[in-house]
Design an enzyme around this catalytic site. Structure first.
Site, short mmCIF file in Angstrom:
data_model
loop_
_atom_site.label_atom_id
_atom_site.label_comp_id
_atom_site.label_asym_id
_atom_site.label_seq_id
_atom_site.Cartn_x
_atom_site.Cartn_y
_atom_site.Cartn_z
N GLU A 152 13.48 -64.86 -7.06
CA GLU A 152 12.76 -64.86 -5.66
C GLU A 152 13.75 -64.11 -4.64
O GLU A 152 15.14 -64.10 -5.13
CB GLU A 152 12.45 -66.34 -5.15
CG GLU A 152 11.48 -66.98 -5.67
CD GLU A 152 11.40 -68.47 -5.39
OE1 GLU A 152 11.67 -68.80 -4.46
OE2 GLU A 152 10.65 -68.90 -6.20
N LYS A 158 16.47 -64.52 -1.61
CA LYS A 158 16.99 -65.32 -1.02
C LYS A 158 17.19 -65.02 0.48
O LYS A 158 17.76 -64.07 1.12
CB LYS A 158 18.48 -65.48 -1.29
CG LYS A 158 19.20 -66.70 -0.64
CD LYS A 158 20.57 -66.99 -1.50
CE LYS A 158 21.20 -68.37 -0.92
NZ LYS A 158 21.12 -68.39 0.56
N ASP A 218 17.76 -64.66 4.30
CA ASP A 218 18.70 -65.08 5.22
C ASP A 218 18.27 -65.55 6.41
O ASP A 218 18.61 -64.93 7.52
CB ASP A 218 19.66 -63.91 5.35
CG ASP A 218 20.95 -64.12 5.91
OD1 ASP A 218 21.46 -65.34 5.81
OD2 ASP A 218 21.72 -63.02 6.27
N TYR A 277 8.49 -68.42 5.39
CA TYR A 277 8.11 -68.05 4.02
C TYR A 277 8.62 -69.14 3.26
O TYR A 277 9.48 -69.66 3.16
CB TYR A 277 9.10 -66.85 3.31
CG TYR A 277 8.85 -65.52 4.53
CD1 TYR A 277 7.79 -64.78 3.93
CD2 TYR A 277 9.51 -65.29 5.51
CE1 TYR A 277 7.37 -63.55 4.46
CE2 TYR A 277 9.09 -64.01 6.38
CZ TYR A 277 7.93 -63.37 5.81
OH TYR A 277 7.36 -62.37 6.60
N LYS A 332 24.22 -64.07 -5.10
CA LYS A 332 24.46 -63.31 -4.07
C LYS A 332 24.73 -61.94 -3.92
O LYS A 332 25.41 -61.24 -5.16
CB LYS A 332 25.73 -63.93 -3.29
CG LYS A 332 25.72 -65.40 -2.60
CD LYS A 332 24.65 -65.29 -1.48
CE LYS A 332 24.79 -66.64 -0.53
NZ LYS A 332 25.93 -67.07 -0.24
N CYS A 341 30.86 -41.59 35.82
CA CYS A 341 30.19 -41.39 34.78
C CYS A 341 31.14 -40.13 33.94
O CYS A 341 31.77 -39.26 34.66
CB CYS A 341 28.99 -40.50 34.76
SG CYS A 341 28.21 -39.85 33.51
N CYS A 356 29.53 -36.51 34.49
CA CYS A 356 29.36 -35.66 35.76
C CYS A 356 30.10 -36.51 37.08
O CYS A 356 30.00 -36.01 38.02
CB CYS A 356 27.63 -35.93 36.23
SG CYS A 356 27.09 -37.56 36.57
N CYS A 380 24.99 -44.67 34.74
CA CYS A 380 25.48 -43.63 35.64
C CYS A 380 24.43 -43.25 36.81
O CYS A 380 23.19 -43.16 36.60
CB CYS A 380 25.54 -42.25 35.01
SG CYS A 380 25.29 -40.59 35.79
N CYS A 400 22.86 -35.59 36.41
CA CYS A 400 23.73 -35.52 35.30
C CYS A 400 23.64 -34.66 34.06
O CYS A 400 22.20 -35.21 33.58
CB CYS A 400 23.90 -37.29 34.90
SG CYS A 400 24.99 -37.78 33.55
S1 IVH Z 1 15.17 -72.96 -3.25
C1 IVH Z 1 17.52 -77.32 -4.05
N1 IVH Z 1 14.50 -70.53 -2.56
O1 IVH Z 1 19.15 -71.17 0.25
C2 IVH Z 1 17.69 -76.12 -3.17
N2 IVH Z 1 16.30 -71.61 -1.23
O2 IVH Z 1 21.86 -72.93 -0.82
C3 IVH Z 1 16.23 -75.42 -3.51
N3 IVH Z 1 17.04 -70.13 0.55
O3 IVH Z 1 19.43 -73.29 2.64
C4 IVH Z 1 16.41 -74.13 -2.56
N4 IVH Z 1 15.79 -68.50 -0.07
O4 IVH Z 1 17.35 -72.20 2.81
C5 IVH Z 1 15.51 -71.33 -2.32
N5 IVH Z 1 13.81 -68.43 -2.36
C6 IVH Z 1 14.60 -69.36 -1.99
C7 IVH Z 1 15.49 -69.48 -0.78
C8 IVH Z 1 16.36 -70.54 -0.70
C9 IVH Z 1 16.75 -68.87 0.88
C10 IVH Z 1 18.29 -71.04 0.92
C11 IVH Z 1 17.60 -72.35 1.51
C12 IVH Z 1 18.99 -72.97 1.44
C13 IVH Z 1 20.01 -72.09 0.60
C14 IVH Z 1 20.50 -73.01 -0.47
#
Ligand code: IVH
Length: 676
Positions: free
Chosen positions: A115, A117, A119, A227, A318, A412, A415, A430, A436
């Site tokens: 999946e 991750k 942010d 999500y 990561k 500026c 000008c 400006c 200008c």
């Molecule tokens: S599963 C037991 N799936 O990553 C924990 N976490 O360090 C199961 N995060 O703060 C987490 N995308 O918010 C999972 N597709 C994803 C994620 C995800 C982002 C974040 C989550 C958590 C951190 C875990």
């Protein structure tokens, strides 16, 4: 039916429609209506609620602005702790993670669910009998904060669960992430910048800042999305046996899940998916900082269990960090089209995440003071995803001895007019206006740009020389350039042919669209979309020019401040004079066509490779005119891929997923048939 019940019925119908379109947009990724049509439905509901406040429905999406401002958030203990994930940073670590799982599952085949991750910020949502009761932040994993009011303002999040196929669980606790999609983030920052308000460093900060607002009305005004990535509790059990199936199960209730997720048969395929994602990352709609790799079988997950506070069945893979150290060689002030002075740090060029960065915006004087950045300083510069590079921090320990604090220039740099910074605003300007040269040239460049009047060559090649020859004092002068052939010929590299081409291009630009013309005028806050919305809503130029504040504010995509700027623009005598001269020169357009149902409505198309008979933008416009949405990435939801020469991974992916593919020739015939 009484009048009351008619109104309630209308409200229910609108709520259902809005929920349906939210689902199509966020969950299915196949919007069925234009954003502007969505906004119209939303405004209709809001108007009804304003007229009959006592009938407002508890699950109304406008109600997402509901509740009162809190003085603080209440603490809530998570029934199931929200744990964290271990990290891996390279293939070796990833394979070691897989080996550890294999050792605990001898002779079993392991499938992986891969999946995005996200942010953003982890939250937990608690539903009882299908009604959203509570939303809580992750906090320290054991205890979080009750942010229910703010969570209810998130547009793509179901407040009431409905499903045609499945019984609604009596208890459902869904875990996931709140994010600000990149497009919303950029828009929010642009709006804030124009208003002189706070600029967020990245979508994550913007999402965090929005969720932590004590006043839900502020959270409601921010473009947040949720999500889902897991189920903490479900009664009765959902009956799914894999991670991926349980997420799919959630989508039927209207939850959005990541726009990409894969099942991999082995860990080598996980590595390949990760490498591909590094390439695809810029085209995603949301910011991610890696992938999450999960053992797909829920039974296997149970067997693997947890080690201290991390699951053995999942890890975060990561992305490599994209930051680098360099030094600031200079700080220049650039003057924009509307006169704003933007400080730009000139850097010793440095590679960050695969691109060389030598300039980076510092936004405004406030940001310079916040960072306390000076010429000669060592700074770390970072890029997240495809977002423009930023200075993350200054390293005071490397500061040379004699540096000086940066001050806002008094005059500026172009000008020499005085620089002004109204109280309470973050941006300096400006005061020279069209006196200008920087503002004049930017206004001209904008006016002739492709999405505005589309006058080829003028912006990038000739604008500066024309300005020096005093042939262009404002944009309306463009349409008298043909009277100055002789003078034009004195410009270096401007021969008979270039002059003729320029004059032809100017002549051709006279036939345009109302939206493009409005956009070309360069009214503050009026981008391409807003201009189109104004054209569609008001239909004639006169109607826009004479529109009052209230009418403008009701236009989709026009905020209160932009509405004021539009009124200001059409009140300034100089602007009116330029507009009149432009119209007198013969600029014209066909009446805008009110949006109707279109043949490709709701379909997602992808264009890849090089097209020989047209540009990508042109092909995109053709598809959009037929109602399609043109996306940058192929998924199983893609309706069709148009593949030109040298189509690469997207074509491969389409073939793999069985998505139909058209050649350029087939595409042209297809468009002709639909337009015929
Ligand atoms: S599963 C037991 N799936 O990553 C924990 N976490 O360090 C199961 N995060 O703060 C987490 N995308 O918010 C999972 N597709 C994803 C994620 C995800 C982002 C974040 C989550 C958590 C951190 C875990």
């Amino acid at each position: 039916m009484t009048q009351q019940s008619t109104v309630v019925a209308q409200m229910r119908q609108l709520i259902q429609l809005l929920a349906k379109h939210n689902h199509a947009y966020y969950v299915m990724d196949t919007p069925e209506i234009e954003d502007s049509e969505y906004d119209q439905l939303f405004h209709q509901l809001k108007a009804l609620e304003e007229q009959y406040p006592e009938l407002t429905q508890p699950d109304s999406p406008t109600n997402k602005v509901g509740g009162k401002a809190l003085s603080k958030f209440e603490s809530v203990t998570h029934a199931v702790p929200m744990l964290s994930l271990g990290n891996v940073f390279n293939a070796e670590d990833l394979f070691a993670f897989a080996r550890r799982a294999e050792e605990r599952l001898p002779n079993q085949k392991i499938e992986y669910d891969v999946e995005l991750k996200f942010d953003g910020l982890a939250i937990s949502l608690w539903y009882e009998n299908g009604i959203l009761i509570r939303g809580v932040t992750r906090g320290d994993g054991e205890t979080g904060e009750d942010i229910t009011q703010n969570v209810k303002t998130i547009r793509n999040l179901p407040q009431v669960l409905t499903s045609n196929e499945t019984e609604i669980p009596t208890l459902l606790e869904v875990r996931g992430e709140v994010l600000m999609p990149k497009s919303g983030f950029e828009k929010l920052n642009a709006e804030n910048e124009a208003k002189g308000e706070k600029i967020f460093a990245n979508p994550r900060n913007a999402a965090a800042g929005s969720l932590r607002q004590l006043d839900p009305a502020i959270a409601a005004s921010r473009p947040l999305a949720f999500y889902a990535y897991g189920i903490a509790q479900c009664e009765p059990n959902h009956g799914q046996s894999t991670m991926s199936a349980s997420l799919e199960w959630l989508t039927q209730f209207g939850f959005a899940v990541g726009e990409r997720h894969f099942i991999c048969d082995n860990i080598q395929d996980v590595q390949k998916a990760y490498e591909q994602m590094i390439i695809d990352r810029p085209s995603l709609s949301v910011e991610i900082d890696g992938m999450v790799i999960k053992v797909n079988s829920l039974k296997q997950q149970q067997t693997l269990g947890f080690l201290s506070r991390e699951p053995r069945w999942a890890t975060a893979y990561k992305f490599p960090a994209v930051a680098a150290l360099t030094t600031v060689e200079n700080i220049d002030w650039q003057v924009g089209r509307t006169g704003t002075l933007t400080p730009v740090a000139r850097l010793n060029p440095v590679a960050v995440g695969g691109v060389t960065v030598s300039n980076v915006t510092l936004h405004n004087i406030g940001e310079i003071h916040r960072l306390d950045v000076r010429v000669g300083d060592t700074v770390s510069v970072y890029r997240s995803g495809d977002v423009i590079p930023k200075v993350e921090k200054v390293w005071p320990e490397f500061r040379p001895v004699e540096t000086v604090e940066i001050q806002l220039p008094e005059c500026c740099p172009v000008c020499s007019s005085p620089v002004v910074m109204p109280e309470g605003e973050a941006l300096a300007r400006c005061s020279g206006g069209l006196y200008c040269a920087a503002q004049r040239i930017e206004a001209i460049r904008h006016f002739v740009s492709r999405k505005a009047m589309d006058i080829e060559g003028l912006g990038d090649r000739w604008a500066e020389s024309l300005l020096h020859l005093d042939l262009l004092k404002d944009v309306a002068d463009i349409y008298s350039l043909h009277e100055h052939r002789e003078k034009l010929l004195t410009i270096e590299k401007m021969g008979e042919k270039s002059v003729q081409n320029l004059i032809d291009s100017i002549e051709n630009s006279k036939k345009t669209t109302l939206g493009a013309f409005i956009y070309a005028l360069g009214i503050r806050g009026v981008g391409e979309t807003t201009a189109r919305m104004l054209a569609n809503t008001f239909q004639t130029f006169d109607a826009i020019r004479h529109a009052d504040l209230d009418a403008l504010k009701k236009t989709p995509d026009v905020g209160d401040i932009t509405a004021e700027w539009i009124v200001d623009f059409f009140q300034a005598p100089h602007n009116l004079e330029v507009v009149d001269r432009l119209l007198a020169a013969g600029i014209h357009w066909d009446a805008p066509i009110a949006p109707t149902r279109q043949p490709l409505n709701g379909e997602s198309w992808v264009i890849t490779g090089t097209l020989s008979s047209m540009g990508r933008d042109e092909a995109t416009q053709m598809l959009q005119a037929l109602g399609a949405r043109v996306s940058g990435s192929v998924s199983s939801k893609t309706k069709c891929v148009v593949a030109g020469e040298k189509a690469g991974s997207k074509l491969e992916k389409a073939e793999k997923l069985g998505v139909p593919v058209m050649t350029e020739q087939e595409f042209i015939i297809f468009v002709q048939q639909h337009n015929g």
